[in-house]
Write a protein that holds these residues in place. Structure first.
Motif, PDB file in Angstrom:
ATOM      1  N   ALA A 192       0.817  -1.224  -0.007  1.00  7.70           N
ATOM      2  CA  ALA A 192       0.051  -0.132  -0.101  1.00  7.70           C
ATOM      3  C   ALA A 192       0.758   1.280  -0.131  1.00  7.70           C
ATOM      4  O   ALA A 192       0.672   2.108  -0.719  1.00  7.70           O
ATOM      5  CB  ALA A 192      -0.739  -0.105   1.077  1.00  7.70           C
ATOM      6  N   LEU A 193       1.810   1.288   0.820  1.00  4.38           N
ATOM      7  CA  LEU A 193       2.801   2.276   0.818  1.00  4.38           C
ATOM      8  C   LEU A 193       3.665   2.336  -0.372  1.00  4.38           C
ATOM      9  O   LEU A 193       4.056   3.563  -0.989  1.00  4.38           O
ATOM     10  CB  LEU A 193       3.736   2.381   2.036  1.00  4.38           C
ATOM     11  N   LEU A 194       3.936   1.268  -0.917  1.00  2.00           N
ATOM     12  CA  LEU A 194       4.692   1.365  -2.265  1.00  2.00           C
ATOM     13  C   LEU A 194       3.963   2.033  -3.452  1.00  2.00           C
ATOM     14  O   LEU A 194       4.460   2.886  -4.186  1.00  2.00           O
ATOM     15  CB  LEU A 194       4.905  -0.041  -2.650  1.00  2.00           C
ATOM     16  N   CYS A 195       2.601   1.739  -3.474  1.00  4.98           N
ATOM     17  CA  CYS A 195       1.550   2.605  -4.374  1.00  4.98           C
ATOM     18  C   CYS A 195       1.778   4.018  -4.268  1.00  4.98           C
ATOM     19  O   CYS A 195       1.677   4.756  -5.201  1.00  4.98           O
ATOM     20  CB  CYS A 195       0.167   1.916  -4.134  1.00  4.98           C
ATOM     21  N   SER A 338      -0.098   9.530  -8.722  1.00  2.99           N
ATOM     22  CA  SER A 338      -0.115   8.808 -10.105  1.00  2.99           C
ATOM     23  C   SER A 338      -0.346   9.895 -11.195  1.00  2.99           C
ATOM     24  O   SER A 338       0.495   9.898 -12.278  1.00  2.99           O
ATOM     25  CB  SER A 338      -1.315   7.815  -9.998  1.00  2.99           C
ATOM     26  N   THR A 339      -1.196  10.819 -11.048  1.00  2.00           N
ATOM     27  CA  THR A 339      -1.414  11.691 -11.974  1.00  2.00           C
ATOM     28  C   THR A 339      -0.269  12.629 -12.186  1.00  2.00           C
ATOM     29  O   THR A 339      -0.049  13.139 -13.375  1.00  2.00           O
ATOM     30  CB  THR A 339      -2.852  12.563 -11.596  1.00  2.00           C
ATOM     31  N   SER A 340       0.303  13.027 -11.050  1.00  2.00           N
ATOM     32  CA  SER A 340       1.477  13.834 -11.281  1.00  2.00           C
ATOM     33  C   SER A 340       2.440  13.196 -11.908  1.00  2.00           C
ATOM     34  O   SER A 340       3.234  14.018 -12.806  1.00  2.00           O
ATOM     35  CB  SER A 340       1.953  14.445  -9.885  1.00  2.00           C
ATOM     36  N   ALA A 341       2.916  11.687 -11.680  1.00  2.00           N
ATOM     37  CA  ALA A 341       3.825  11.079 -12.608  1.00  2.00           C
ATOM     38  C   ALA A 341       3.613  11.173 -13.962  1.00  2.00           C
ATOM     39  O   ALA A 341       4.504  11.270 -14.833  1.00  2.00           O
ATOM     40  CB  ALA A 341       4.017   9.878 -11.809  1.00  2.00           C
ATOM     41  N   MET A 342       2.440  11.153 -14.291  1.00  2.00           N
ATOM     42  CA  MET A 342       2.244  11.062 -15.644  1.00  2.00           C
ATOM     43  C   MET A 342       2.253  12.400 -16.274  1.00  2.00           C
ATOM     44  O   MET A 342       2.812  12.725 -17.623  1.00  2.00           O
ATOM     45  CB  MET A 342       0.674  10.389 -15.949  1.00  2.00           C
TER      46      MET A 342
END
Length: 472
Positions: A192-195, A338-342
């Motif tokens: 969970a933390l990895l995500c 996730s949005t920031s990474a993309m």
């Protein structure tokens, strides 16, 4: 702080011995291994640190699970090197992949040292590894003309010392009987933390791979030097504050009023330190690069100045991130990161059309926007008024503006005969110290009860936690 200072000294020495292209070739391999190490460690280190109680069987299970994932990561990186790289670049990736397995071997013993609050043991081990591996070995190899391989060799020696040292200090019970159910419970929290961390890692390593692929090693060397400098300054200023804030916020329960007050007070103190530092770095970047890194890195100066905007916004997001984690808002964090990474990777690709400067501008704009979005969502969730938040930022913004104005005035009054980069840098550093002293005096006078008192409570929390862990 000592470790960061040593690392800065080593980087300066290596920057004068190696070219930006050689640093760029190494940066591609490090981007791949950083991502592989994050995935391969499964977030087990923080799971071990936070567990209320942990058995020897869980420790043994976590250790051997990480050995397995480390081997799989090394094999995967070898396949990537075979498919996606040629010649020397492929060899660099293959050798750097061995560092992932060494990091996995050290993960469990380091977590045990942190859990027991034996920070001194771990820090000394890491410091020795930095000095011997990244320092002595890399510098000697660079002097002998080994080029990029001096960085590869130094990195492997560093990881080997950390792995062997941490295993010897922690005396990990790796040969105990494995508790499969207990290990699975650790892995569930760790994944969970990895995500949550995955998005941040993609945002950091993805642009490097894009810039290296599109613009080449020389451009990537300048690109990574800009963001590396900003990131190291951020680490020096913030250090372990995020982990301390997370623990302190979590210890009082999920009270919105308490978290709201902690958000404002912590932001006030943190930004009063970080924003003026980034303002100083931005305006003095040209002189700093010329004096410290040497003329071959002159093109990195404007890139560092641009990247300072991302560093400043990251400081704002540090406190917001700790507050959301302590409140258990994991889904929000995963979605945002996730949005920031993309967005950051896409911005890096678009920015390469305008060269290295365009890619740095695009990544900075995208990353800063994501950080401010994180702050804004945190303010909405905990009902913090924008006016109150801006009032908190006002002192640090005022200090930063004062430093920029002082730099411009200084540049206009220095006689032409004395207009030298070393002299300008020395005078501005002294002037920045005077402004910082005045700023902190003002902060202490106006906010002593609301800032120093809060962090006194954090210190008390740490001391009490240490007493409970040691039984004293």
């Amino acid at each position: 702080m000592v470790g960061l200072s040593v690392q800065a000294t080593i980087i300066v020495a290596l920057a004068r011995l190696l070219t930006p292209a050689e640093f760029g070739s190494y940066a591609v391999a490090m981007a791949l291994t950083t991502f592989a190490a994050l995935v391969g460690q499964l977030g087990l280190a923080p799971a071990i640190v936070r567990a209320p109680a942990i058995a020897r069987g869980q420790v043994a299970g976590a250790f051997w699970l990480l050995v397995l994932t480390g081997v799989l990561c090394v094999a995967s990186l070898h396949i990537i090197a075979w498919l996606g790289f040629k010649g020397e670049s492929a060899s660099i990736v293959r050798w750097c992949a061995c560092g992932v397995l060494l990091q996995n071997l050290a993960t469990v013993p380091i977590a045990e040292l942190q859990r027991a609050l034996r920070f001194r043991d771990y820090v000394v081990t890491e410091l020795v590894a930095q000095i011997v591996g990244s320092g002595l070995v890399s510098i000697v190899a660079a002097c002998l003309g080994w080029g990029v391989w001096s960085l590869v060799l130094g990195g492997l020696v560093r990881e080997t010392i950390i792995a062997l040292g941490s295993l010897a200090l922690a005396r990990t019970a790796c040969l105990s009987r494995i508790d499969f159910a207990g290990t699975a419970s650790l892995a569930r929290f760790g994944v969970a933390l990895l995500c949550v961390r995955l998005g941040a890692t993609i945002a950091q390593t993805g642009p490097q791979l894009v810039v290296g692929r599109v613009l080449g090693a020389q451009a990537l060397g300048l690109f990574t030097r800009a963001f590396f400098t900003v990131h190291r300054l951020e680490l020096a200023a913030v250090s372990g504050l995020q982990n301390l804030l997370l623990a302190a916020f979590s210890s009082g329960g999920p009270s919105d009023a308490r978290l709201r007050a902690g958000l404002l007070r912590s932001t006030r103190l943190l930004t009063a330190i970080v924003l003026p530092l980034f303002a100083m770095l931005a305006v003095a970047a040209d002189d700093l690069v010329s004096v410290v890194l040497g003329p071959q890195w002159r093109e990195a100066a404007p890139l560092i100045a641009i990247a300072c905007v991302l560093g400043a916004s990251s400081a704002l997001a540090t406190v917001a991130d700790a507050v959301l984690k302590s409140a258990g808002k994991w889904r929000i964090l995963v979605g945002l990161q996730s949005t920031s990474a993309m967005g950051v990777v896409g911005a890096a690709w678009l920015g390469t059309k305008w060269g290295t400067t365009g890619s740095v501008l695009a990544v900075t704009a995208s990353g800063a926007g994501a950080n401010l979005c994180l702050v804004g969502i945190t303010l909405v969730i905990f009902g913090v008024r924008v006016r109150d938040y801006l009032r908190v930022l006002a002192p640090s913004v005022a200090f930063s503006v004062a430093l920029v104005a002082a730099h411009e005035c200084l540049a206009s009054v220095i006689p032409g005969s004395l207009d030298h980069a070393v002299l300008r840098l020395a005078i501005f550093t002294a002037l920045g110290g005077v402004v910082a002293l005045g700023g902190f005096t003002w902060l202490r006078k106006h906010y002593a009860g609301r800032v120093a008192g809060d962090y006194g409570l954090l210190a008390e929390w740490y001391r009490g936690h240490r007493r409970r862990m040691t039984g004293n």
